[in-house]
Design a protein around this motif. Sequence first.
Motif, PDB file in Angstrom:
ATOM      1  N   UNK A 151     -20.348   4.692  10.177  1.00  0.00           N
ATOM      2  CA  UNK A 151     -19.416   5.323  11.117  1.00  0.00           C
ATOM      3  C   UNK A 151     -19.876   6.706  11.569  1.00  0.00           C
ATOM      4  N   UNK A 152     -20.939   7.221  10.923  1.00  0.00           N
ATOM      5  CA  UNK A 152     -21.434   8.539  11.301  1.00  0.00           C
ATOM      6  C   UNK A 152     -22.378   8.364  12.478  1.00  0.00           C
ATOM      7  N   UNK A 153     -22.035   8.958  13.639  1.00  0.00           N
ATOM      8  CA  UNK A 153     -22.862   8.759  14.836  1.00  0.00           C
ATOM      9  C   UNK A 153     -24.327   9.108  14.572  1.00  0.00           C
ATOM     10  N   UNK A 154     -25.237   8.245  14.994  1.00  0.00           N
ATOM     11  CA  UNK A 154     -26.665   8.477  14.779  1.00  0.00           C
ATOM     12  C   UNK A 154     -27.183   7.796  13.527  1.00  0.00           C
ATOM     13  N   UNK A 155     -26.246   7.346  12.669  1.00  0.00           N
ATOM     14  CA  UNK A 155     -26.658   6.644  11.448  1.00  0.00           C
ATOM     15  C   UNK A 155     -26.007   5.269  11.405  1.00  0.00           C
ATOM     16  N   UNK A 156     -26.628   4.278  12.041  1.00  0.00           N
ATOM     17  CA  UNK A 156     -26.072   2.930  11.973  1.00  0.00           C
ATOM     18  C   UNK A 156     -26.100   2.418  10.536  1.00  0.00           C
ATOM     19  N   UNK A 157     -25.377   1.304  10.317  1.00  0.00           N
ATOM     20  CA  UNK A 157     -25.179   0.755   8.975  1.00  0.00           C
ATOM     21  C   UNK A 157     -26.402   0.841   8.063  1.00  0.00           C
ATOM     22  N   UNK A 158     -27.556   0.317   8.537  1.00  0.00           N
ATOM     23  CA  UNK A 158     -28.755   0.251   7.683  1.00  0.00           C
ATOM     24  C   UNK A 158     -29.223   1.636   7.230  1.00  0.00           C
ATOM     25  N   UNK A 159     -29.405   2.522   8.223  1.00  0.00           N
ATOM     26  CA  UNK A 159     -29.866   3.876   7.902  1.00  0.00           C
ATOM     27  C   UNK A 159     -28.816   4.607   7.072  1.00  0.00           C
ATOM     28  N   UNK A 160     -27.538   4.394   7.449  1.00  0.00           N
ATOM     29  CA  UNK A 160     -26.445   5.043   6.734  1.00  0.00           C
ATOM     30  C   UNK A 160     -26.436   4.683   5.264  1.00  0.00           C
ATOM     31  N   UNK A 161     -26.618   3.397   4.967  1.00  0.00           N
ATOM     32  CA  UNK A 161     -26.595   2.935   3.571  1.00  0.00           C
ATOM     33  C   UNK A 161     -27.717   3.577   2.753  1.00  0.00           C
ATOM     34  N   UNK A 162     -28.906   3.719   3.416  1.00  0.00           N
ATOM     35  CA  UNK A 162     -30.038   4.322   2.701  1.00  0.00           C
ATOM     36  C   UNK A 162     -29.697   5.763   2.328  1.00  0.00           C
ATOM     37  N   UNK A 163     -29.120   6.489   3.288  1.00  0.00           N
ATOM     38  CA  UNK A 163     -28.766   7.889   3.009  1.00  0.00           C
ATOM     39  C   UNK A 163     -27.605   7.950   2.014  1.00  0.00           C
ATOM     40  N   UNK A 164     -26.675   6.992   2.140  1.00  0.00           N
ATOM     41  CA  UNK A 164     -25.528   6.903   1.225  1.00  0.00           C
ATOM     42  C   UNK A 164     -25.980   6.931  -0.235  1.00  0.00           C
ATOM     43  N   UNK A 165     -27.106   6.247  -0.535  1.00  0.00           N
ATOM     44  CA  UNK A 165     -27.630   6.248  -1.914  1.00  0.00           C
ATOM     45  C   UNK A 165     -28.059   7.642  -2.319  1.00  0.00           C
ATOM     46  N   UNK A 166     -28.739   8.329  -1.409  1.00  0.00           N
ATOM     47  CA  UNK A 166     -29.240   9.674  -1.753  1.00  0.00           C
ATOM     48  C   UNK A 166     -28.117  10.700  -1.815  1.00  0.00           C
ATOM     49  N   UNK A 167     -27.152  10.590  -0.892  1.00  0.00           N
ATOM     50  CA  UNK A 167     -26.018  11.521  -0.989  1.00  0.00           C
ATOM     51  C   UNK A 167     -25.224  11.225  -2.258  1.00  0.00           C
ATOM     52  N   UNK A 168     -25.240   9.964  -2.686  1.00  0.00           N
ATOM     53  CA  UNK A 168     -24.588   9.598  -3.948  1.00  0.00           C
ATOM     54  C   UNK A 168     -25.248  10.299  -5.118  1.00  0.00           C
ATOM     55  N   UNK A 169     -26.577  10.299  -5.122  1.00  0.00           N
ATOM     56  CA  UNK A 169     -27.320  10.994  -6.187  1.00  0.00           C
ATOM     57  C   UNK A 169     -27.022  12.499  -6.128  1.00  0.00           C
ATOM     58  N   UNK A 170     -26.986  13.048  -4.908  1.00  0.00           N
ATOM     59  CA  UNK A 170     -26.689  14.473  -4.738  1.00  0.00           C
ATOM     60  C   UNK A 170     -25.285  14.795  -5.244  1.00  0.00           C
ATOM     61  N   UNK A 171     -24.342  13.883  -5.000  1.00  0.00           N
ATOM     62  CA  UNK A 171     -22.964  14.059  -5.453  1.00  0.00           C
ATOM     63  C   UNK A 171     -22.904  14.125  -6.978  1.00  0.00           C
ATOM     64  N   UNK A 172     -23.666  13.224  -7.629  1.00  0.00           N
ATOM     65  CA  UNK A 172     -23.726  13.226  -9.098  1.00  0.00           C
ATOM     66  C   UNK A 172     -24.270  14.563  -9.600  1.00  0.00           C
ATOM     67  N   UNK A 173     -25.343  15.046  -8.953  1.00  0.00           N
ATOM     68  CA  UNK A 173     -25.958  16.316  -9.358  1.00  0.00           C
ATOM     69  C   UNK A 173     -24.977  17.473  -9.177  1.00  0.00           C
ATOM     70  N   UNK A 174     -24.273  17.489  -8.032  1.00  0.00           N
ATOM     71  CA  UNK A 174     -23.318  18.561  -7.763  1.00  0.00           C
ATOM     72  C   UNK A 174     -22.222  18.585  -8.833  1.00  0.00           C
ATOM     73  N   UNK A 175     -21.702  17.399  -9.186  1.00  0.00           N
ATOM     74  CA  UNK A 175     -20.644  17.329 -10.202  1.00  0.00           C
ATOM     75  C   UNK A 175     -21.194  17.765 -11.563  1.00  0.00           C
ATOM     76  N   UNK A 176     -22.461  17.394 -11.848  1.00  0.00           N
ATOM     77  CA  UNK A 176     -23.074  17.808 -13.117  1.00  0.00           C
ATOM     78  C   UNK A 176     -23.166  19.336 -13.192  1.00  0.00           C
ATOM     79  N   UNK A 177     -23.607  19.968 -12.102  1.00  0.00           N
ATOM     80  CA  UNK A 177     -23.706  21.433 -12.071  1.00  0.00           C
ATOM     81  C   UNK A 177     -22.311  22.054 -12.237  1.00  0.00           C
ATOM     82  N   UNK A 178     -21.310  21.455 -11.562  1.00  0.00           N
ATOM     83  CA  UNK A 178     -19.919  21.918 -11.628  1.00  0.00           C
ATOM     84  C   UNK A 178     -19.420  21.908 -13.082  1.00  0.00           C
ATOM     85  N   UNK A 179     -19.594  20.771 -13.758  1.00  0.00           N
ATOM     86  CA  UNK A 179     -19.069  20.614 -15.119  1.00  0.00           C
ATOM     87  C   UNK A 179     -19.848  21.478 -16.118  1.00  0.00           C
ATOM     88  N   UNK A 180     -21.175  21.433 -16.044  1.00  0.00           N
ATOM     89  CA  UNK A 180     -21.986  22.222 -16.986  1.00  0.00           C
ATOM     90  C   UNK A 180     -21.764  23.725 -16.762  1.00  0.00           C
TER      91      UNK A 180
END
Lengths: 162, 203
Positions: free
Chosen positions: B56-85
């Motif tokens: 749904x993000x303009x410029x990132x159709x489903x396929x490209x979006x899903x690939x980035x979704x994985x990396x933003x997911x990893x970034x989200x995990x890292x951000x939460x880890x930094x937050x908690x630690x």
Amino acid sequence: MSQSPMPRRRFMAAGAAAFLATGTGLISPVRAQGLAPTTSMRGGANNYRPGALIVDRIGEGGFMMSGTVRRAGDGVPLEGIRIQIWAHTTEGRESDARSHGATLTNADGMFQLEMPQIVPTFGQPHGHLAYDSGDFETVFLRPVMSSARDTSLSAHFVLQPA
Amino acid sequence: MILIWCAIAGVIGASLVVAAGSEYLPYRTPVYVAAGFAGVVALALLLVQPLLAAGLLPGFPMQAGRRIHRWTGVALMLAVAVHVVGLWITSPPDMVDALTFAAPTAFSAFGVVAMWALIAAALLAGIRKKLRLRPQVWRLAHTMAASVVVVGSVVHAILIEGTMGSVSKTLMCGLTIGAWALTVGRLKPWTGAWRGWRRQAQE
């Protein structure tokens, strides 16, 4: 058939009122015997440093922490009770020694100690108070300010003889 | 299309700028400041995460979006880890209370539940091939975990009195809920999940 002296609706209402009163603690067995002791609050003892010195004020002051200390049961004000106070302020973190101080209650069981302005930490603007001198059961309080802009905060102790 | 990007970038940018100008920052240690900002960054990632998954993000159709979704997911995990630690280092007893659900503040519980749901969603994504779940079943499970992350994180953020400005925080949380609702409404992850589950059980 005899008519009930109390209409059913009123009977139900009275029963519900009695249930609510006891259920919410308005009339509890403890209350009936007198003033109930204060129980420690969740997180109240966090970053506590035993043995804070009695001081005229903590740091540069500007914020007033006050409260009362009474005895459980008869509610008599307690004089000379040492209350320890600490918080995250403009001058230091909760765990810093300089953020801690203690004061004594007067003849009316009242205490007040000037301290630096409390700043929200861990998501809430709050202070910490402790009674930990041994004659009564230990109590840790963690009152929350209704606004981070407040320049005073109070907390009240009802202590149970140890 | 540009409007959507402007709205998202504007809200995220404004949130970061307002938080960076917070009057509480001078009284915090660098570790506490970093932990707080990790939380703001995590909330920002949570806003784009569902949009990427649904293309749904303009410029990132489903396929490209899903690939980035994985990396933003990893970034989200890292951000939460930094937050908690970071918060653990700042005040160990307060963090222990939060993680054991013994904290006096309700937002702690919401945050910790969201953290565990995030770990569950990430695990589902990480071991997807090993799990051998039917696609419909996996998708429903991942979406349910992600929904707990979104709702838990938004309530967590709204209840906190911290460095975020109340207006930018409310906007960011509103957009996050909107993005999540839009995505779930578009992908309808419940379609075929029950049939998939029955087939799965028969295998």
